[in-house]
Design a protein around this motif. Structure first.
Motif, mmCIF file in Angstrom:
data_model
loop_
_atom_site.group_PDB
_atom_site.id
_atom_site.type_symbol
_atom_site.label_atom_id
_atom_site.label_comp_id
_atom_site.label_asym_id
_atom_site.label_seq_id
_atom_site.Cartn_x
_atom_site.Cartn_y
_atom_site.Cartn_z
ATOM 1 N N GLY A 268 35.722 105.623 49.312
ATOM 2 C CA GLY A 268 35.268 104.960 48.090
ATOM 3 C C GLY A 268 35.801 103.542 48.072
ATOM 4 O O GLY A 268 35.955 102.911 49.122
ATOM 5 N N ASP A 397 37.440 107.028 39.858
ATOM 6 C CA ASP A 397 36.977 107.161 41.233
ATOM 7 C C ASP A 397 37.426 108.491 41.836
ATOM 8 O O ASP A 397 36.664 109.147 42.551
ATOM 9 N N GLU A 400 35.141 111.145 40.565
ATOM 10 C CA GLU A 400 33.805 111.068 41.173
ATOM 11 C C GLU A 400 33.804 111.595 42.605
ATOM 12 O O GLU A 400 32.913 112.349 43.002
ATOM 13 N N LEU A 401 34.799 111.219 43.400
ATOM 14 C CA LEU A 401 34.810 111.677 44.788
ATOM 15 C C LEU A 401 35.034 113.187 44.855
ATOM 16 O O LEU A 401 34.497 113.861 45.753
ATOM 17 N N THR A 402 35.806 113.742 43.905
ATOM 18 C CA THR A 402 36.000 115.191 43.878
ATOM 19 C C THR A 402 34.686 115.898 43.592
ATOM 20 O O THR A 402 34.350 116.907 44.238
ATOM 21 N N CYS A 403 33.926 115.385 42.629
ATOM 22 C CA CYS A 403 32.617 115.979 42.311
ATOM 23 C C CYS A 403 31.724 116.019 43.551
ATOM 24 O O CYS A 403 31.039 117.018 43.813
ATOM 25 N N LYS A 404 31.725 114.940 44.312
ATOM 26 C CA LYS A 404 30.883 114.883 45.510
ATOM 27 C C LYS A 404 31.367 115.868 46.573
ATOM 28 O O LYS A 404 30.562 116.535 47.235
ATOM 29 N N LEU A 405 32.676 115.973 46.746
ATOM 30 C CA LEU A 405 33.211 116.847 47.782
ATOM 31 C C LEU A 405 32.936 118.329 47.496
ATOM 32 O O LEU A 405 32.686 119.107 48.417
ATOM 33 N N ASN A 407 30.584 119.387 45.312
ATOM 34 C CA ASN A 407 29.181 119.544 44.924
ATOM 35 C C ASN A 407 29.049 120.243 43.570
ATOM 36 O O ASN A 407 28.282 121.192 43.401
ATOM 37 N N PRO A 410 29.978 116.710 36.931
ATOM 38 C CA PRO A 410 31.248 116.156 36.420
ATOM 39 C C PRO A 410 31.956 117.047 35.415
ATOM 40 O O PRO A 410 33.190 117.105 35.404
ATOM 41 N N HIS A 434 41.312 112.733 48.253
ATOM 42 C CA HIS A 434 40.231 113.211 49.126
ATOM 43 C C HIS A 434 40.753 114.288 50.069
ATOM 44 O O HIS A 434 40.120 115.343 50.264
#
Length: 757
Positions: A268, A397, A400-405, A407, A410, A434
């Protein structure tokens, strides 16, 4: 005329919400916050996202920042408590939830803990919100008591009707108040400064008793039922790849160790980017390399098992990288032409017509922020929900990166902010979050705490960039600077052209050039004082040399170059430049008067610097003066005897906290100047712990004097300001004492001994 590539318009757009009228969303549901440290939690009613009024009439203030020692949990209480007339003894704090901030449209305005921005960014929004809440409580009381709202007053969590003597607690009014539409931000009246009873007062820092008793729980202290612990090792060379693991020696080791591989890549950014703007101007990408983690029943078991692993790495293209070679490369760069970021006047004519010219080259090493608490993060990953406990300076941030990892949407990811044992910019990079989420994802349903070793923290950090600056100047017949040329070349970093383009003085001719070496492999990270710490001392050391060349007293030389009459009439934003010069002159005069500038003892020296932390014209920052007194000993070593800081930082919310921040800055500056250097050979950072990357000890801290100037302007940050001016004044004090002109950091005693022999 060309301007610095820093996007001024975008920066202002990103911060515009700070002073704009704001209507905050209403939440009227009952909530139970996480248990505040040292106090029990009770149910309560949330109003406007900023506070929760509990059933026992206590009030929790939500803090949209990370507490890294800067005292925001105290100063925000003072700001909100002022407008809400809260009883200080009943106030609590809880850290904000990034998901709430996201889903409610950023009610907290500014949540990244960087740039010493919390006081400036939150001073108006938090007080406006508190004033709105106060009006809502009064409206609810007026309806309940059937009286006019203007007959009611607030004090100590109570609304009172003086005529009848009746009163209602905030707790009794909160459910009804929360259902009301808040008044417009521009319809509420904030208290005048002469009515303040909390803002400007040296109220005790609320977490100090917990810290001094060892009772404040940082992320490293967190424990959960069934928790397992992870130790991690990343590629020893930046850019390396994992090839293979031989885990045969783990068999039979205690703690049921398990190996988890962590994949590197883009993580990020390390600071917010205004919507629609170019990240390259605002921030830097965060990348991490492949890593291997071992999870066990205790962290020591995990670390021991990790050391037993046989790990094979592909060291990649940077296996021969050397910081020394990079310094030589950058030195070569500044001998030639670089991209221009600022051009004013006719620089060639200034040098052609000069009575005297002078040039010098300066070098700044790689540095690690080195917070005392090692990086850590705890995660609990379940199929439909994830919890993360992290001391991150960029929580939005991290969420957000946790949500992406994982899936998940929020609302299924809850990030708990925890107090940090220092940050200094390192915790803006969420690489450690991460990694922890990747490990937790491999172990669903099991809480896992990742903890880096000190060696991993220092050797796999995000660093202030190695930099070289070449400066040249022309002096006219009156001994004034008529031309200033700067060429700055740095290792990979965020955009920091202001280091060469934004000095305190406006000269008739300026040419500033700037280059970043994108091939340098070390990760860039923000560090306390950012580019000002890296480059202000270079500019001021050279400026001080020019004062000597002109045969001028240092203070007189500074004042002469801050003369508003010298500022070119055609300069863009000239009014801002004039106001800046006038402010700096005023602060300089106050500092000089207090310091009794004048005669000095043999082998003693005094350096003086006046500065602000201004990245572009119109940027609001504190104006300050640093004066450093030193003595050069017979053996060539230097004694720092006293550091005096005079500062105009706008409204002082808590003078004791401001003083502590400035004292911390001075200590950090002296650590950087005398002790700190990261070197790299064969792609590997050579330092590993505090034995070879030391920090200043308490017994080494000199006398520090802080002078706070009165002001009614908006507060400006102080958490970084004294770092660059202390370093700059220090190097000039050494020269004033008869020592050498310092042109590279860190300052080594043998260098002083050789030069003064």
């Amino acid at each position: 005329m060309t301007n610095s590539s820093l996007a001024r318009r975008a920066f202002l757009k990103g911060f515009g919400a700070v002073s704009a009228g704001i209507i905050f969303p209403v939440a009227a549901h009952g909530v139970t916050l996480a248990k505040p440290q040292g106090r029990p939690a009770t149910r309560g009613t949330e109003i406007l996202s900023w506070i929760v009024i509990h059933e026992d009439n206590a009030v929790t203030v939500v803090v949209p920042q990370t507490e890294i020692g800067q005292g925001v949990t105290t100063t925000l209480r003072q700001m909100v408590g002022e407008e809400l007339d809260l009883d200080w003894a009943t106030m609590r704090t809880a850290f904000y939830d990034p998901n709430v901030n996201k889903t409610r449209g950023n009610p907290y305005v500014w949540t990244a803990t960087l740039g010493s921005s919390s006081a400036h960014s939150l001073f108006k929004p938090s007080r406006i919100a508190a004033a709105q809440i106060r009006a809502m409580l009064i409206a609810a009381a007026a309806a309940r008591l059937r009286v006019a709202a203007d007959e009611l007053t607030c004090a100590n969590n109570v609304v009172r009707h003086e005529k009848s003597g009746r009163q209602l607690s905030y707790a009794a009014l909160a459910p009804a108040a929360a259902k009301l539409t808040p008044p417009a931000a521009d319809a509420v009246t904030l208290k005048a400064p002469d009515a303040w009873t909390r803002i400007g007062k040296p109220l005790p820092q609320v977490d100090t008793p917990l810290m001094t008793r060892g009772a404040l729980r940082y992320g490293i202290d967190l424990e959960l039922p069934g928790m397992r612990f992870a130790a991690i090792r990343q590629s020893p060379v930046f850019g390396g790849k994992l090839v293979g693991i031989d885990a045969a020696k783990l068999k039979g080791l205690p703690g049921a160790p398990r190996v988890v591989t962590v994949k590197g890549g883009f993580v990020g950014y390390n600071s917010p980017v205004p919507e629609g703007e170019d990240p390259a101007i605002w921030t830097a990408e965060v990348h991490m390399d492949d890593a291997v983690a071992v999870v066990a029943d205790s962290w020591w078991q995990a670390k021991t098992a990790l050391e037993a692993l046989a790990i094979t790495w592909d060291e990649g293209p940077h296996a021969k990288f050397s910081s020394g070679a990079l310094a030589r490369k950058l030195s070569q760069k500044v001998q030639g032409e670089l991209p221009t970021v600022l051009a004013v006047g006719d620089i060639d004519a200034a040098f052609r017509e000069a009575a005297k010219t002078h040039s010098a080259e300066y070098t700044y090493p790689y540095l690690d922020p080195a917070p005392l608490e090692p990086l850590n993060c705890t995660v609990l990953v379940k199929r439909d929900a994830v919890q993360v406990w992290a001391g991150t300076q960029f929580a939005d941030d991290a969420h957000e990166l946790t949500c992406k990892l994982v899936n998940l949407p929020p609302e299924k990811v809850h990030l708990h902010l925890v107090p940090c044992g220092g940050g200094f910019g390192r915790r803006l990079q969420n690489d450690f979050v991460h990694q922890a989420v990747q490990i937790g994802r491999a172990m669903p349903g099991v809480p896992v705490k990742l903890l880096w070793t000190r060696e991993e923290c220092i050797q796999r950090s995000a660093y202030a960039p190695l930099s070289v600056m070449k400066l040249a100047a022309a002096l006219d017949a009156r001994g004034m600077i008529s031309g200033w040329r700067s060429k700055l070349a740095t290792a990979k970093s965020a955009e920091q052209s202001y280091g060469s383009a934004r000095f305190q003085f406006e000269f008739p001719a300026i040419l500033a050039q700037y280059h970043r070496d994108e091939e340098a492999p070390l990760q860039f990270g923000w560090m306390r004082g950012v580019g000002q710490t890296q480059y202000l001392w270079m500019n001021y050391a050279f400026f001080d040399e020019l004062a000597g060349l002109a045969g001028r007293d240092r203070v007189a030389f500074i004042r002469a170059h801050l003369d508003p009459e010298r500022i070119p009439a055609a300069l863009e934003k000239r009014d801002a430049a004039v106001a800046r010069a006038q402010t700096l002159r005023r602060v300089l005069d106050a500092a000089v008067a207090k310091a009794a500038w004048g005669a000095k003892a043999p082998r003693s020296g005094r350096g003086i610097v006046v500065s602000d932390t201004s990245y572009y014209a119109g940027y609001e920052s504190a104006s300050k003066v640093g004066i450093v007194d030193v003595t050069l000993r017979e053996d060539g070593t230097v004694s720092v005897d006293k550091v005096a800081i005079t500062i105009d930082c706008g409204v002082v919310i808590n003078p004791d906290i401001v003083r502590r921040q400035l004292e911390g800055c001075v200590s950090y500056a002296l650590t950087n100047a005398f002790l700190s250097e990261i070197t790299v050979e064969n792609g590997r950072v050579q330092q590993s712990n505090f034995h070879d990357y030391p920090i200043l000890k308490m017994a080494q801290v000199p006398k520090i004097e802080v002078n706070l100037l009165p002001s009614e302007d908006l507060p400006t940050g102080v958490g970084e300001d004294a770092v660059p001016i202390t370093i700059a004044a220090l190097v000039n004090a050494i020269a004033d004492a008869g020592g050498p002109r310092i042109r590279s950091l860190p300052i080594r005693a043998p260098t002083l001994r050789q030069a003064s022999a």
